[in-house]
Every structure is written in C-alpha cells, then in structure tokens.
Design a protein around this motif. Structure first.
Motif, PDB file in Angstrom:
ATOM      1  N   ASP A   2     -17.698 -34.668  -8.535  1.00  0.00           N
ATOM      2  CA  ASP A   2     -16.912 -33.605  -7.889  1.00  0.00           C
ATOM      3  C   ASP A   2     -15.593 -33.309  -8.605  1.00  0.00           C
ATOM      4  OD1 ASP A   2     -18.780 -33.030  -5.937  1.00  0.00           O
ATOM      5  OD2 ASP A   2     -18.000 -34.556  -4.564  1.00  0.00           O
ATOM      6  N   ARG A   3     -15.494 -33.686  -9.886  1.00  0.00           N
ATOM      7  CA  ARG A   3     -14.322 -33.345 -10.686  1.00  0.00           C
ATOM      8  C   ARG A   3     -14.668 -32.143 -11.563  1.00  0.00           C
ATOM      9  NH1 ARG A   3     -12.117 -38.236 -13.848  1.00  0.00           N
ATOM     10  NH2 ARG A   3     -10.500 -36.726 -14.253  1.00  0.00           N
ATOM     11  N   GLU A   4     -13.657 -31.307 -11.808  1.00  0.00           N
ATOM     12  CA  GLU A   4     -13.865 -30.141 -12.655  1.00  0.00           C
ATOM     13  C   GLU A   4     -13.764 -30.531 -14.122  1.00  0.00           C
ATOM     14  OE1 GLU A   4     -11.096 -27.166 -11.320  1.00  0.00           O
ATOM     15  OE2 GLU A   4     -12.570 -26.386  -9.898  1.00  0.00           O
ATOM     16  N   HIS A   5     -14.649 -29.946 -14.933  1.00  0.00           N
ATOM     17  CA  HIS A   5     -14.695 -30.217 -16.363  1.00  0.00           C
ATOM     18  C   HIS A   5     -14.659 -28.895 -17.108  1.00  0.00           C
ATOM     19  CE1 HIS A   5     -15.948 -34.311 -15.343  1.00  0.00           C
ATOM     20  NE2 HIS A   5     -16.818 -33.755 -14.519  1.00  0.00           N
ATOM     21  N   ASP A   6     -13.894 -28.837 -18.181  1.00  0.00           N
ATOM     22  CA  ASP A   6     -13.833 -27.651 -19.029  1.00  0.00           C
ATOM     23  C   ASP A   6     -14.682 -27.884 -20.270  1.00  0.00           C
ATOM     24  OD1 ASP A   6     -12.066 -25.953 -17.546  1.00  0.00           O
ATOM     25  OD2 ASP A   6     -10.451 -27.337 -18.047  1.00  0.00           O
ATOM     26  N   THR A   7     -15.447 -26.871 -20.632  1.00  0.00           N
ATOM     27  CA  THR A   7     -16.344 -26.943 -21.778  1.00  0.00           C
ATOM     28  C   THR A   7     -16.167 -25.680 -22.612  1.00  0.00           C
ATOM     29  OG1 THR A   7     -17.926 -28.190 -20.460  1.00  0.00           O
ATOM     30  CG2 THR A   7     -18.761 -27.191 -22.458  1.00  0.00           C
ATOM     31  N   VAL A   8     -16.252 -25.825 -23.934  1.00  0.00           N
ATOM     32  CA  VAL A   8     -16.154 -24.694 -24.848  1.00  0.00           C
ATOM     33  C   VAL A   8     -17.371 -24.720 -25.762  1.00  0.00           C
ATOM     34  CG1 VAL A   8     -14.853 -23.646 -26.740  1.00  0.00           C
ATOM     35  CG2 VAL A   8     -13.640 -24.684 -24.812  1.00  0.00           C
ATOM     36  N   TYR A   9     -18.080 -23.599 -25.825  1.00  0.00           N
ATOM     37  CA  TYR A   9     -19.210 -23.434 -26.734  1.00  0.00           C
ATOM     38  C   TYR A   9     -18.822 -22.380 -27.760  1.00  0.00           C
ATOM     39  CZ  TYR A   9     -23.638 -21.885 -28.638  1.00  0.00           C
ATOM     40  OH  TYR A   9     -24.645 -21.521 -29.499  1.00  0.00           O
ATOM     41  N   LYS A  10     -18.979 -22.706 -29.052  1.00  0.00           N
ATOM     42  CA  LYS A  10     -18.665 -21.775 -30.136  1.00  0.00           C
ATOM     43  C   LYS A  10     -19.887 -21.617 -31.022  1.00  0.00           C
ATOM     44  CE  LYS A  10     -13.878 -23.336 -30.649  1.00  0.00           C
ATOM     45  NZ  LYS A  10     -12.904 -23.889 -31.618  1.00  0.00           N
ATOM     46  N   ILE A  11     -20.078 -20.395 -31.501  1.00  0.00           N
ATOM     47  CA  ILE A  11     -21.143 -20.123 -32.466  1.00  0.00           C
ATOM     48  C   ILE A  11     -20.609 -19.108 -33.472  1.00  0.00           C
ATOM     49  CG2 ILE A  11     -22.196 -18.356 -30.983  1.00  0.00           C
ATOM     50  CD1 ILE A  11     -24.936 -19.253 -32.186  1.00  0.00           C
ATOM     51  N   SER A  12     -20.934 -19.328 -34.745  1.00  0.00           N
ATOM     52  CA  SER A  12     -20.534 -18.436 -35.828  1.00  0.00           C
ATOM     53  C   SER A  12     -21.788 -18.101 -36.632  1.00  0.00           C
ATOM     54  CB  SER A  12     -19.500 -19.152 -36.709  1.00  0.00           C
ATOM     55  OG  SER A  12     -19.149 -18.354 -37.814  1.00  0.00           O
ATOM     56  N   PHE A  13     -21.948 -16.824 -36.986  1.00  0.00           N
ATOM     57  CA  PHE A  13     -23.149 -16.428 -37.709  1.00  0.00           C
ATOM     58  C   PHE A  13     -22.929 -15.184 -38.558  1.00  0.00           C
ATOM     59  CE2 PHE A  13     -23.369 -14.765 -33.360  1.00  0.00           C
ATOM     60  CZ  PHE A  13     -23.558 -13.413 -33.555  1.00  0.00           C
ATOM     61  N   THR A  14     -23.783 -15.044 -39.553  1.00  0.00           N
ATOM     62  CA  THR A  14     -23.917 -13.804 -40.316  1.00  0.00           C
ATOM     63  C   THR A  14     -25.343 -13.344 -40.046  1.00  0.00           C
ATOM     64  OG1 THR A  14     -24.445 -15.078 -42.291  1.00  0.00           O
ATOM     65  CG2 THR A  14     -22.167 -14.302 -42.074  1.00  0.00           C
ATOM     66  N   ASN A  15     -26.232 -13.466 -41.036  1.00  0.00           N
ATOM     67  CA  ASN A  15     -27.641 -13.190 -40.762  1.00  0.00           C
ATOM     68  C   ASN A  15     -28.390 -14.480 -40.416  1.00  0.00           C
ATOM     69  OD1 ASN A  15     -27.424 -14.203 -43.337  1.00  0.00           O
ATOM     70  ND2 ASN A  15     -29.071 -12.958 -44.168  1.00  0.00           N
ATOM     71  N   TYR A  16     -27.666 -15.595 -40.310  1.00  0.00           N
ATOM     72  CA  TYR A  16     -28.177 -16.878 -39.837  1.00  0.00           C
ATOM     73  C   TYR A  16     -27.014 -17.615 -39.177  1.00  0.00           C
ATOM     74  CZ  TYR A  16     -25.897 -18.773 -43.997  1.00  0.00           C
ATOM     75  OH  TYR A  16     -24.968 -19.111 -44.943  1.00  0.00           O
ATOM     76  N   ILE A  17     -27.322 -18.616 -38.402  1.00  0.00           N
ATOM     77  CA  ILE A  17     -26.273 -19.387 -37.730  1.00  0.00           C
ATOM     78  C   ILE A  17     -25.559 -20.247 -38.764  1.00  0.00           C
ATOM     79  CG2 ILE A  17     -25.774 -21.157 -36.002  1.00  0.00           C
ATOM     80  CD1 ILE A  17     -28.269 -20.153 -34.474  1.00  0.00           C
ATOM     81  N   ILE A  18     -24.240 -20.113 -38.819  1.00  0.00           N
ATOM     82  CA  ILE A  18     -23.416 -20.899 -39.737  1.00  0.00           C
ATOM     83  C   ILE A  18     -22.974 -22.190 -39.060  1.00  0.00           C
ATOM     84  CG2 ILE A  18     -21.241 -20.961 -41.012  1.00  0.00           C
ATOM     85  CD1 ILE A  18     -21.475 -17.878 -41.216  1.00  0.00           C
ATOM     86  N   SER A  19     -22.551 -22.068 -37.801  1.00  0.00           N
ATOM     87  CA  SER A  19     -22.097 -23.258 -37.076  1.00  0.00           C
ATOM     88  C   SER A  19     -22.224 -23.048 -35.578  1.00  0.00           C
ATOM     89  CB  SER A  19     -20.650 -23.597 -37.445  1.00  0.00           C
ATOM     90  OG  SER A  19     -19.777 -22.578 -36.987  1.00  0.00           O
ATOM     91  N   GLU A  20     -22.385 -24.179 -34.892  1.00  0.00           N
ATOM     92  CA  GLU A  20     -22.386 -24.222 -33.430  1.00  0.00           C
ATOM     93  C   GLU A  20     -21.637 -25.472 -33.019  1.00  0.00           C
ATOM     94  OE1 GLU A  20     -25.939 -23.060 -30.787  1.00  0.00           O
ATOM     95  OE2 GLU A  20     -26.843 -23.633 -32.709  1.00  0.00           O
ATOM     96  N   GLU A  21     -20.949 -25.394 -31.895  1.00  0.00           N
ATOM     97  CA  GLU A  21     -20.224 -26.565 -31.404  1.00  0.00           C
ATOM     98  C   GLU A  21     -20.118 -26.496 -29.890  1.00  0.00           C
ATOM     99  OE1 GLU A  21     -16.460 -28.262 -33.272  1.00  0.00           O
ATOM    100  OE2 GLU A  21     -15.673 -27.325 -31.438  1.00  0.00           O
ATOM    101  N   LEU A  22     -20.297 -27.635 -29.260  1.00  0.00           N
ATOM    102  CA  LEU A  22     -20.089 -27.757 -27.824  1.00  0.00           C
ATOM    103  C   LEU A  22     -19.069 -28.861 -27.618  1.00  0.00           C
ATOM    104  CD1 LEU A  22     -20.896 -26.807 -24.984  1.00  0.00           C
ATOM    105  CD2 LEU A  22     -22.620 -28.622 -24.990  1.00  0.00           C
ATOM    106  N   ARG A  23     -17.937 -28.497 -27.033  1.00  0.00           N
ATOM    107  CA  ARG A  23     -16.830 -29.426 -26.798  1.00  0.00           C
ATOM    108  C   ARG A  23     -16.606 -29.536 -25.298  1.00  0.00           C
ATOM    109  NH1 ARG A  23     -12.549 -31.414 -29.574  1.00  0.00           N
ATOM    110  NH2 ARG A  23     -13.131 -30.314 -31.467  1.00  0.00           N
TER     111      ARG A  23
END
Length: 179
Positions: A123-144
């Motif tokens: 019952d605690r609140e959690h903050d999450t950040v999802y990032k994705i970077s791409f051109t014609n393919y995925i360059i990077s993804e991250e889940l923090r």
C-alpha cells in the motif's frame, strides 16, 4: 497511473512534456485533453497507444516454455532469457509502429519517457519511469523504479547499429518474479 509523458521528435512534436501532477508532484485526479484542430491531441494519444503496443508486445512474445526452462534458481528470469525475449520483440510488428511514429525528416532519435505512480502490495506509492529511444529500430529502453528511498534500474537495453543487444537486468528487483 501516468504522471507525465515527455516526447521528443515524435510525429508533430519536436520536444514537449505533458505533466499530470500537481505542484507537490502528486498525480492529478482528473485530466482532460483539449485543443484546436491540428494541435497534436491525436498524436499525444498515439504516444500512449505506442506504450500499450510495447507492453502488449512483451506479453504476446513472452515465450513461457523458454523462460521457464531458463529460470534462475531464485525463480527469476535470467538476463539471457530476457535478451531472447527482447530479440523477439525487436523483430516484431512493433518496429513498424515506431517507424511510423517518427517526426518527418528528422535525423535525431525519437525519445519517449513515461512517468507512472502505482500502489504496491504494501500500500505504498512507487514512482516508475519507462524510457525508449528509437530511429528505425529500438536504440535503448530503460525501466527505472523508485520505492521509498530506493531507486534502481529494473532493466536497461541498448542496441548498437549492428543489432547487438546489451541487456542489464537487476536481479534484486521483483518485477520479473515468476509465481
């Protein structure tokens, strides 16, 4: 609950942030999207749709027999299994979606960042950040994820131009625990 969305080189948006938090960074209880024709409302919705498609790609390409066979002793997905899953997603229809989401005539990568707040089992609140970077393919993804005073990367994926995948996977986070 989505708390913010940052878009860079996405469809008609050069760089923009949609912040759904109050001054004290709590999520707003009600958010409305409105604007003149051509102001980007549909493109914003498309950014949320792309997030949902990506989540569904992970679910749909989840090779359960392969992953079960390769579980670590503590019943978590191994980095090798996660890399296998990522390769499946990289070759999926998701790549077509990201190519259609790029800003026209832009040579820089498209970058999307989504902030979330959720209530965990304690019952605690959690903050999450999802990032994705791409051109014609995925360059990077991250889940923090930030849980109280702890802040860590749950997974980080980087792909070079040759298609080699570097996958960092936090075994201490419980996101990938199999039950």
């Amino acid at each position: 609950m989505i708390t913010y969305v940052k878009l860079k080189n996405f469809k008609s948006f050069g760089e923009i942030e949609f912040d759904f938090r109050t001054i004290i960074k709590k999520p707003k209880k009600f958010v409305a999207i409105y604007g003149e024709n051509g102001s980007g409302k549909t493109n914003f919705i498309e950014s949320i749709r792309l997030l949902v498609i990506n989540i569904m790609a992970y679910r749909n390409y989840y090779d359960i027999p392969y992953l079960i066979k390769n579980l670590t002793s503590d019943r978590k997905i191994s980095p090798e299994s996660f890399k296998h899953l990522t390769k499946q997603i990289q070759s999926s229809d998701f790549n077509e979606e990201i190519c259609n989401s790029r800003m026209k005539e832009c040579s820089e990568p498209t970058e999307l960042e989504y902030g979330f707040r959720y209530t965990g089992s304690n019952d605690r609140e959690h903050d999450t950040v999802y990032k994705i970077s791409f051109t014609n393919y995925i360059i990077s993804e991250e889940l923090r994820c930030c849980t109280g005073k702890r802040n860590g990367i749950m997974f980080s994926i980087n792909v070079d131009k040759a298609g080699n995948i570097d996958c960092k996977f936090n075994r201490n986070m419980k996101l990938f625990t199999m039950r």
